[in-house]
Design an enzyme around this catalytic site. Structure first.
Site, short mmCIF file in Angstrom:
data_model
loop_
_atom_site.label_atom_id
_atom_site.label_comp_id
_atom_site.label_asym_id
_atom_site.label_seq_id
_atom_site.Cartn_x
_atom_site.Cartn_y
_atom_site.Cartn_z
N SER A 1 0.88 -0.95 -0.14
CA SER A 1 -0.05 0.13 0.10
C SER A 1 0.64 0.85 -0.02
CB SER A 1 -1.33 -0.29 0.59
OG SER A 1 -1.75 0.62 1.40
N ASP B 1 10.92 5.47 -9.38
CA ASP B 1 10.97 6.43 -11.13
C ASP B 1 11.17 7.51 -10.85
OD1 ASP B 1 9.50 3.76 -11.76
OD2 ASP B 1 7.72 4.73 -12.22
N LYS C 1 -0.07 -4.33 -3.56
CA LYS C 1 -1.66 -3.53 -3.23
C LYS C 1 -2.34 -2.09 -4.02
CE LYS C 1 -4.48 -1.58 0.13
NZ LYS C 1 -5.07 -1.21 -0.29
#
Length: 535
Positions: free
Chosen positions: A377, A388, A402
């Protein structure tokens, strides 16, 4: 059940609203004009109060769930859940009627409302339960909370594994974790029927009063706690801000009573440990104070270690996540600018782009993030954003996967519905679920237990990370066998038992040797700059 839910036509004139929202507005106006209702005993079933709870719940599910839902199916399936309490009761859909049965005999028939009439389906649900209570002593004696739990749990069972109902008591504890509470600031554990202080929050009331880890709680306000469970003892320790509680404790060598003044407390989630010249920060979960606590701990580490500090390790292993906005705040501590996360769902408000807008609080300091299969999560949001953006090297194993956001709907009984309403996408464009976030260096694939050749491992990681991320971004278009193989890649199940904390050892080694860290960082950067998936 094959009945389809009618869809409202798009409004063609200014101010147009779907009919059920207009009906809800009229109900509110009428309620405001009516005489105030007498308070309802939460332990006694009240049909009108139950209808309000079901109405808020059904409205939340049909409005916010990530996929279109069928209200009649939700209600009937939910009612069928009461069989788990008394299997002599049946609730059957006959198309134009809902039939309540008892021991094979029809007891009552209810004409079904229009498919999108939330208010009347809610009243029907409450009335069916009321009918069942007249023939079933078990249902009659069940507290309302038990009945709400059965209905919502059954209604949500066919949606997804993250949508759920939490009872009023559990919801209150969840809100206390997210927002804080008035208490003394300890974590308790139960051992052989005894209640022990497992953790004392830094700078909390308990710490200021001298309570310490390992003490057994014998009495609260001179009343013995023997026979009480951990939650009951925890509730006794909470109370109004500024009130005093007397706590009698015992250790191996003494018994004592300490007076503690309750104060606002929010659970500690960030723990700092200095390891050589590196700052290791374990983030166990997320709440409203996590970002500010992390900022404070990093400043503390910089002051303690000084100019020789060689890097920061954020440890998200076993972190099951928390509230999305808290994850975004943490990622924003380290990302100068650019996207942190994109969410998309059925509801127009679910599509949102979160961007960094704060300075990097650790600019120029190497950053490593540790992840594993229990990182879920919100922790996946932070890990994916830092990877990224080219800000951090990720070490460990593939995260839980998740990849959805849940909407919290608070109900009139103070329970909560946790409803999945959006999917999460990393800055480079791939969905987090169900494959999760992959590390730059997969510790399960490290073949050098002495870590003598971390540099060469980093070079290999550059190729693997780039290929993994390429596959990761097109995972949903791959055939089942390749998807299965991808799920097995970099799994923490492949760790060798007894091999020690390889993740942390790798991180510390990289930070001690700047050249090797740069190789690993380049691997992460190469992977993160791979062309993003089309949006």
């Amino acid at each position: 059940m094959t009945r389809k839910r009618d869809m409202h036509r798009d409004c063609q004139r200014p101010g147009c609203r779907p009919s059920r929202f207009l009906a809800a507005m009229l109900l509110v106006v009428l309620a405001a004009c009516a005489a105030p209702r007498a308070p309802v005993d939460p332990m006694v079933y009240d049909r009108d109060a139950a209808a309000e709870v079901f109405s808020a719940g059904f409205e939340g599910i049909t409005s916010f769930y990530i996929e279109e839902t069928d209200l009649p199916s939700l209600a009937v399936t939910g009612l069928q859940g009461i069989r788990s309490l008394d299997d002599t009761i049946t609730v059957t859909d006959h198309g134009d009627q809902v039939i309540v049965g008892h021991r094979g005999r029809d007891v009552a028939a209810f004409t079904v409302p229009e498919p999108d009439d939330v208010a009347r389906w809610s009243m029907l649900t409450a009335a069916v339960i009321d009918t069942g209570r007249t023939v079933s002593p078990v249902l009659h004696d069940a507290p309302p909370e038990t009945l709400y739990n059965l209905v919502f749990r059954s209604a949500l069972a066919d949606l997804d594994r993250f949508s759920r109902y939490t009872t009023a008591a559990d919801a209150e504890r969840s809100r206390a974790h997210r927002r804080g509470y008035s208490g003394i600031g300890v974590v308790l554990t139960e051992k052989s029927g005894l209640i022990e202080i497992q953790e004392v929050f830094e700078n909390g009331p308990a710490a200021h009063s001298g309570l310490s880890v390992g003490e057994l709680i014998l009495a609260i306000d001179d009343k013995a706690v023997a026979g009480l469970d951990m939650l009951a003892v925890s509730d006794l320790l909470r109370g109004p801000d500024g009130s005093v509680v007397r706590i009698t404790t015992e250790t191996a060598d003494r018994e004592r009573t300490v007076s503690v003044t309750r104060a606002p407390v929010i659970e500690q989630t960030v723990y700092l440990k200095r390891i050589g010249d590196s700052a290791h920060l374990e983030i166990r979960s997320f709440n409203e104070a996590t970002a500010s606590s992390l900022r404070q701990k990093i400043a503390e580490a910089a002051a303690r270690i000084g100019p020789s500090m060689n890097g920061i390790i954020l440890d998200f292993r076993h972190n099951r996540g928390g509230v999305l906005r808290d994850a975004v705040s943490i990622a924003d501590l380290f990302i100068e600018d650019g996207r942190i996360l994109l969410t998309k769902g059925r509801h127009p408000r679910s599509e949102k782009e979160f961007k960094a807008d704060q300075p990097d609080i650790a600019v120029g300091i190497p950053l490593i993030v540790l992840i594993d299969g229990d990182s879920a999560s919100a922790s996946e949001v932070v890990a994916g954003a830092l990877q990224d953006s080219g800000r951090a090297v990720l070490i460990g194993s593939r995260t839980y996967g998740k990849g959805t956001v849940q909407m919290i709907v608070r109900l009139p009984n103070d329970g909560e519905l946790i409803i999945t309403w959006a999917r999460m996408y990393t800055p480079s464009g791939y969905p987090i679920g169900p494959f999760g976030v992959y590390p730059t260096i997969c510790s399960a694939e490290v073949q050098d237990p002495e870590l003598q050749f971390v540099g060469s491992q980093a070079r290999v990681a550059a190729v693997r990370a780039r290929e993994l991320l390429r596959l990761r971004r097109i995972a949903h278009d791959l055939d089942d066998s390749i998807q299965s193989a991808l799920m097995e890649r970099c799994s923490d199940r492949k760790h060798v038992a007894g091999s020690g904390d390889v993740d942390l050892a790798l991180a510390l080694r990289l930070l001690r040797e700047p050249g090797q860290f740069e190789r690993a960082f380049e691997a992460s950067l190469i992977a993160s700059k791979w062309p993003a998936a089309a949006q």
